[in-house]
Scaffold this motif. Structure first.
Motif, mmCIF file in Angstrom:
data_model
loop_
_atom_site.group_PDB
_atom_site.id
_atom_site.type_symbol
_atom_site.label_atom_id
_atom_site.label_comp_id
_atom_site.label_asym_id
_atom_site.label_seq_id
_atom_site.Cartn_x
_atom_site.Cartn_y
_atom_site.Cartn_z
ATOM 1 N N PHE A 1 -5.612 0.408 -4.461
ATOM 2 C CA PHE A 1 -5.732 0.844 -3.082
ATOM 3 C C PHE A 1 -6.662 2.408 -3.170
ATOM 4 C CE2 PHE A 1 -1.697 -1.651 -2.970
ATOM 5 C CZ PHE A 1 -1.919 -2.183 -1.926
ATOM 6 N N GLU A 2 -7.392 2.466 -1.889
ATOM 7 C CA GLU A 2 -8.175 3.827 -1.597
ATOM 8 C C GLU A 2 -8.026 3.941 -0.253
ATOM 9 O OE1 GLU A 2 -12.123 3.058 -3.044
ATOM 10 O OE2 GLU A 2 -11.731 3.531 -5.154
ATOM 11 N N ASP A 3 -7.372 5.043 0.018
ATOM 12 C CA ASP A 3 -7.040 5.509 1.377
ATOM 13 C C ASP A 3 -6.050 4.574 1.974
ATOM 14 O OD1 ASP A 3 -8.626 7.859 1.281
ATOM 15 O OD2 ASP A 3 -10.372 6.516 1.546
ATOM 16 N N GLY A 4 -5.285 4.089 1.453
ATOM 17 C CA GLY A 4 -4.247 3.229 1.836
ATOM 18 C C GLY A 4 -4.811 1.678 2.147
ATOM 19 N N LYS A 5 -6.198 1.392 1.619
ATOM 20 C CA LYS A 5 -6.616 0.141 1.927
ATOM 21 C C LYS A 5 -7.117 -0.626 0.735
ATOM 22 C CE LYS A 5 -8.816 1.375 6.444
ATOM 23 N NZ LYS A 5 -10.175 1.557 7.294
ATOM 24 N N PRO A 6 -6.714 -1.927 0.535
ATOM 25 C CA PRO A 6 -7.135 -2.492 -0.532
ATOM 26 C C PRO A 6 -8.662 -2.465 -0.977
ATOM 27 C CG PRO A 6 -5.860 -4.051 1.191
ATOM 28 C CD PRO A 6 -6.552 -2.749 1.896
ATOM 29 N N THR A 7 -8.645 -2.201 -2.357
ATOM 30 C CA THR A 7 -10.066 -2.052 -2.764
ATOM 31 C C THR A 7 -10.813 -3.423 -3.115
ATOM 32 O OG1 THR A 7 -9.242 -2.293 -4.947
ATOM 33 C CG2 THR A 7 -9.248 -0.053 -4.157
ATOM 34 N N GLU A 8 -12.099 -3.445 -3.376
ATOM 35 C CA GLU A 8 -12.839 -4.537 -3.530
ATOM 36 C C GLU A 8 -11.977 -5.535 -4.560
ATOM 37 O OE1 GLU A 8 -17.171 -5.845 -5.070
ATOM 38 O OE2 GLU A 8 -17.059 -3.889 -4.084
ATOM 39 N N THR B 1 -8.925 -5.749 -5.187
ATOM 40 C CA THR B 1 -7.697 -6.259 -4.834
ATOM 41 C C THR B 1 -7.955 -7.395 -3.934
ATOM 42 O OG1 THR B 1 -6.498 -4.053 -5.053
ATOM 43 C CG2 THR B 1 -5.562 -5.646 -3.303
ATOM 44 N N GLN B 2 -9.121 -7.143 -3.238
ATOM 45 C CA GLN B 2 -9.639 -8.443 -2.276
ATOM 46 C C GLN B 2 -10.137 -9.524 -2.983
ATOM 47 O OE1 GLN B 2 -12.345 -6.679 0.642
ATOM 48 N NE2 GLN B 2 -11.379 -4.841 0.812
ATOM 49 N N SER C 1 0.843 -1.160 -0.056
ATOM 50 C CA SER C 1 -0.013 0.044 0.086
ATOM 51 C C SER C 1 0.971 1.272 0.027
ATOM 52 C CB SER C 1 -0.893 -0.065 1.355
ATOM 53 O OG SER C 1 -0.068 -0.153 2.393
#
Length: 258
Positions: free
Chosen positions: A139-146, A148-149, A21
Motif C-alpha cells: 500500500f501507498e497512501d492507503g491505496k493498493p500499489t501496482e 497488489t493490483q 489497508s
C-alpha cells in the motif's frame, strides 16, 4: 495415487487473513528463492488454461472420487516432488510450475458464508509477506500499489480459470468419459511391475465411441484439445518414475518372505 484435498484450507495454506489497508499498511512483499511447502507435495491442482503448457513437462491426471479435479503430477509417490530439492528450490532444467503454486500465498476467499463476495487474502505464515524494511510495499497512501493490483488480477484470473475447469470436468462426467486409472511400470530386475492407481483418466475407448454430435460438441467447445493434452501427458509417467529412482526416491520393491 492422488485425491482432492479434504481439509478446510486448500493445500499449502496454514491460515488466511484478508488484506487490509489499515492492518497491513506497512506490509511488503519480498522475493523468496525456495518453496519448502512443495517438497512433499506430489500432486498440484491444475486449471484447463494450463493443460497445453503443462503437458510437455508433467502428467495430467484427475483426482479420485466424485468431485474430480485436474492435477499436475510432480511425483508418482506420496511425499515425492522431483522438481524441487529438499529445501524447495527448483532443481533446474525444463519444468512447469502450476498457477496454483505461483498464486501462493495469496488467494481470493469468502469472508462471510452468506455472501458470494470474494476478498483478497494471504497466508500470514508465509515468509514472503510481512512488515519488512525491504521489499515492495503493498500500500501507498492507503491505496493498493501496482503490485497488489497485479496480485488481485492474477487471483481473479485464476478463479475464472478454476470455474472453467469445473465446467470442463462436469461435462466429462456427464459424458461418462472419466474412468479409474492404472499405470504399470516394469523395471529391469523386478519380476512384478510397479502399479499405480488411485486416480482418474480419460477413457479412450469411450472417447472413440462418441456419437458424431457429441464429438462435434466437444471439438467446437475446445474440450477436445484439452483431452488430448491430458492423454499425451500420461506418456511422462515413466519419466517421472525414472527421475524418482535416480534421486533415490523410487518405490521399494516388496520382498516376499518364504
Amino acid at each position: 495415487m492422488a485425491s482432492a484435498p479434504a481439509n478446510n484450507l486448500p493445500i499449502f495454506y496454514n491460515d488466511l487473513l484478508p488484506l487490509s489497508s489499515l492492518d497491513h499498511a506497512d506490509f511488503r512483499s519480498v522475493a523468496v528463492d525456495s518453496a519448502p511447502f512443495l517438497t512433499s507435495q506430489h500432486a498440484i491442482p491444475l486449471t484447463i488454461d494450463e493443460f497445453v503448457a503443462a503437458q510437455r513437462f508433467v502428467p495430467i491426471i484427475f483426482s479420485a472420487g466424485t468431485d474430480s479435479v485436474p492435477l499436475a503430477l510432480m511425483g508418482l509417490n506420496e511425499g515425492v516432488n522431483i522438481f524441487v530439492d529438499d529445501e524447495g528450490k527448483l532443481r533446474g532444467g525444463p519444468s512447469y510450475i502450476p498457477a496454483y503454486v505461483r498464486r501462493y500465498p495469496w488467494m481470493l476467499a469468502k469472508l462471510r458464508p452468506d455472501s458470494d463476495e470474494l476478498s483478497l487474502c494471504f497466508d500470514p505464515t508465509s515468509p514472503a509477506i510481512g512488515p519488512f524494511e525491504d521489499g515492495q510495499p503493498l500500500f501507498e497512501d492507503g491505496k493498493p500499489t501496482e503490485l497488489t493490483q497485479g496480485v488481485l488480477k492474477f487471483c481473479e484470473d485464476f478463479e475464472q480459470a478454476a470455474a472453467r475447469t469445473g465446467q470442463f470436468v462436469r461435462e466429462l462426467q456427464e459424458m461418462d468419459l472419466l474412468m479409474d486409472g492404472e499405470v504399470a511400470i516394469q523395471t529391469p530386475g523386478n519380476e512384478q511391475p510397479f502399479v499405480y492407481r488411485g486416480f482418474r483418466m480419460i477413457n479412450e475407448e469411450k472417447l472413440r465411441d462418441l456419437r458424431g454430435d457429441q464429438l462435434r460438441k466437444i471439438n467446437q467447445s475446445g474440450m477436445l484439445p484439452l483431452i488430448h493434452a491430458h492423454l499425451f501427458s500420461l506418456q511422462l509417467m515413466r519419466d517421472i518414475f525414472e527421475a524418482q529412482v535416480n534421486l533415490g526416491k523410487g518405490p521399494i520393491p516388496q520382498v516376499v518372505q518364504a
